[in-house]
Scaffold this motif. Structure first.
Motif, mmCIF file in Angstrom:
data_model
loop_
_atom_site.group_PDB
_atom_site.id
_atom_site.type_symbol
_atom_site.label_atom_id
_atom_site.label_comp_id
_atom_site.label_asym_id
_atom_site.label_seq_id
_atom_site.Cartn_x
_atom_site.Cartn_y
_atom_site.Cartn_z
ATOM 1 N N VAL A 29 38.768 55.435 -69.255
ATOM 2 C CA VAL A 29 37.887 56.479 -69.770
ATOM 3 C C VAL A 29 36.459 56.113 -69.417
ATOM 4 N N ARG A 30 35.642 57.132 -69.215
ATOM 5 C CA ARG A 30 34.250 56.925 -68.819
ATOM 6 C C ARG A 30 33.371 57.779 -69.712
ATOM 7 N N ARG A 31 32.296 57.178 -70.206
ATOM 8 C CA ARG A 31 31.330 57.905 -71.030
ATOM 9 C C ARG A 31 29.925 57.493 -70.628
ATOM 10 N N ARG A 32 28.998 58.433 -70.715
ATOM 11 C CA ARG A 32 27.598 58.129 -70.418
ATOM 12 C C ARG A 32 27.035 57.169 -71.469
ATOM 13 N N VAL A 33 26.278 56.199 -71.003
ATOM 14 C CA VAL A 33 25.663 55.232 -71.907
ATOM 15 C C VAL A 33 24.781 55.949 -72.918
ATOM 16 N N ARG A 34 24.009 56.927 -72.480
ATOM 17 C CA ARG A 34 23.094 57.622 -73.402
ATOM 18 C C ARG A 34 23.861 58.326 -74.517
ATOM 19 N N ASP A 35 25.054 58.882 -74.208
ATOM 20 C CA ASP A 35 25.848 59.542 -75.240
ATOM 21 C C ASP A 35 26.420 58.531 -76.224
ATOM 22 N N VAL A 36 26.909 57.422 -75.695
ATOM 23 C CA VAL A 36 27.440 56.359 -76.569
ATOM 24 C C VAL A 36 26.351 55.882 -77.515
ATOM 25 N N GLU A 37 25.165 55.602 -76.964
ATOM 26 C CA GLU A 37 24.068 55.087 -77.788
ATOM 27 C C GLU A 37 23.607 56.122 -78.815
ATOM 28 N N ARG A 38 23.629 57.397 -78.461
ATOM 29 C CA ARG A 38 23.171 58.463 -79.362
ATOM 30 C C ARG A 38 24.178 58.718 -80.485
ATOM 31 N N ILE A 39 25.463 58.674 -80.157
ATOM 32 C CA ILE A 39 26.483 59.066 -81.127
ATOM 33 C C ILE A 39 27.004 57.882 -81.940
ATOM 34 N N ALA A 40 27.392 56.814 -81.264
ATOM 35 C CA ALA A 40 28.037 55.692 -81.969
ATOM 36 C C ALA A 40 27.203 54.423 -81.970
ATOM 37 N N GLY A 41 26.352 54.281 -80.975
ATOM 38 C CA GLY A 41 25.609 53.037 -80.826
ATOM 39 C C GLY A 41 26.385 52.072 -79.941
ATOM 40 N N ARG A 42 25.650 51.341 -79.145
ATOM 41 C CA ARG A 42 26.252 50.401 -78.199
ATOM 42 C C ARG A 42 27.080 49.334 -78.917
ATOM 43 N N GLU A 43 26.553 48.782 -79.988
ATOM 44 C CA GLU A 43 27.244 47.696 -80.702
ATOM 45 C C GLU A 43 28.596 48.158 -81.262
ATOM 46 N N LEU A 44 28.615 49.304 -81.915
ATOM 47 C CA LEU A 44 29.866 49.821 -82.475
ATOM 48 C C LEU A 44 30.867 50.135 -81.367
ATOM 49 N N PHE A 45 30.400 50.753 -80.285
ATOM 50 C CA PHE A 45 31.275 51.084 -79.165
ATOM 51 C C PHE A 45 31.898 49.817 -78.572
ATOM 52 N N CYS A 46 31.081 48.811 -78.312
ATOM 53 C CA CYS A 46 31.594 47.556 -77.736
ATOM 54 C C CYS A 46 32.553 46.860 -78.692
ATOM 55 N N ARG A 47 32.251 46.902 -79.974
ATOM 56 C CA ARG A 47 33.148 46.297 -80.962
ATOM 57 C C ARG A 47 34.507 47.002 -80.971
ATOM 58 N N GLU A 48 34.498 48.325 -80.841
ATOM 59 C CA GLU A 48 35.749 49.092 -80.816
ATOM 60 C C GLU A 48 36.545 48.808 -79.547
ATOM 61 N N VAL A 49 35.866 48.676 -78.420
ATOM 62 C CA VAL A 49 36.545 48.314 -77.167
ATOM 63 C C VAL A 49 37.243 46.967 -77.330
ATOM 64 N N ARG A 50 36.520 45.984 -77.852
ATOM 65 C CA ARG A 50 37.106 44.637 -78.047
ATOM 66 C C ARG A 50 38.234 44.666 -79.068
ATOM 67 N N ARG A 51 38.075 45.413 -80.153
ATOM 68 C CA ARG A 51 39.098 45.475 -81.195
ATOM 69 C C ARG A 51 40.424 45.980 -80.629
ATOM 70 N N ARG A 52 40.348 46.881 -79.699
ATOM 71 C CA ARG A 52 41.545 47.441 -79.082
ATOM 72 C C ARG A 52 42.093 46.564 -77.964
ATOM 73 N N GLY A 53 41.381 45.492 -77.623
ATOM 74 C CA GLY A 53 41.840 44.606 -76.563
ATOM 75 C C GLY A 53 41.545 45.139 -75.169
ATOM 76 N N PHE A 54 40.633 46.107 -75.067
ATOM 77 C CA PHE A 54 40.279 46.703 -73.787
ATOM 78 C C PHE A 54 39.091 45.956 -73.185
ATOM 79 N N ARG A 55 38.769 46.301 -71.958
ATOM 80 C CA ARG A 55 37.594 45.752 -71.285
ATOM 81 C C ARG A 55 36.757 46.928 -70.788
#
Length: 76
Positions: A29-55
Motif C-alpha cells: 500500500v502507498r500513501r502520501r506522507v503529507r496525508d499520513v502526517e495530517r490524518i494520523a501523524g508519522r509516529e502513529l503510522f510507523c508504530r502501526e506498521v511495526r505492530r503489524r510486522g510490516f516494513r
C-alpha cells in the motif's frame, strides 16, 4: 477551527488503510506522507506498521508499506 470528519479519525483511517485488499493479501500500500502526517501523524503510522510486522520506506513524498514479513533487498 473545525474538527476532522469521523472517517478521518486516525485509528479509523489506519484501520481502513490496512484493511485494503493489497494489505490483506501481503501486497503493497502507498500513501502520501503529507496525508499520513495530517490524518494520523508519522509516529502513529510507523508504530502501526511495526505492530503489524510490516516494513515501510519513504520515497519522493510517499510511504510504501510492504504488508508482509518478507525481507526487502535493495537492487543496488
Amino acid at each position: 477551527m473545525s474538527s476532522m470528519p469521523e472517517f478521518l479519525d486516525p485509528q479509523i483511517w489506519l484501520d481502513h488503510v490496512f484493511s485494503a485488499k493489497a494489505a490483506q493479501t501481503g501486497g503493497v500500500v502507498r500513501r502520501r506522507v503529507r496525508d499520513v502526517e495530517r490524518i494520523a501523524g508519522r509516529e502513529l503510522f510507523c508504530r502501526e506498521v511495526r505492530r503489524r510486522g510490516f516494513r515501510a520506506i519513504e520515497n519522493n513524498g510517499h510511504f510504501v508499506v510492504f504488508c508482509n514479513r518478507a525481507p526487502i533487498y535493495p537492487l543496488e
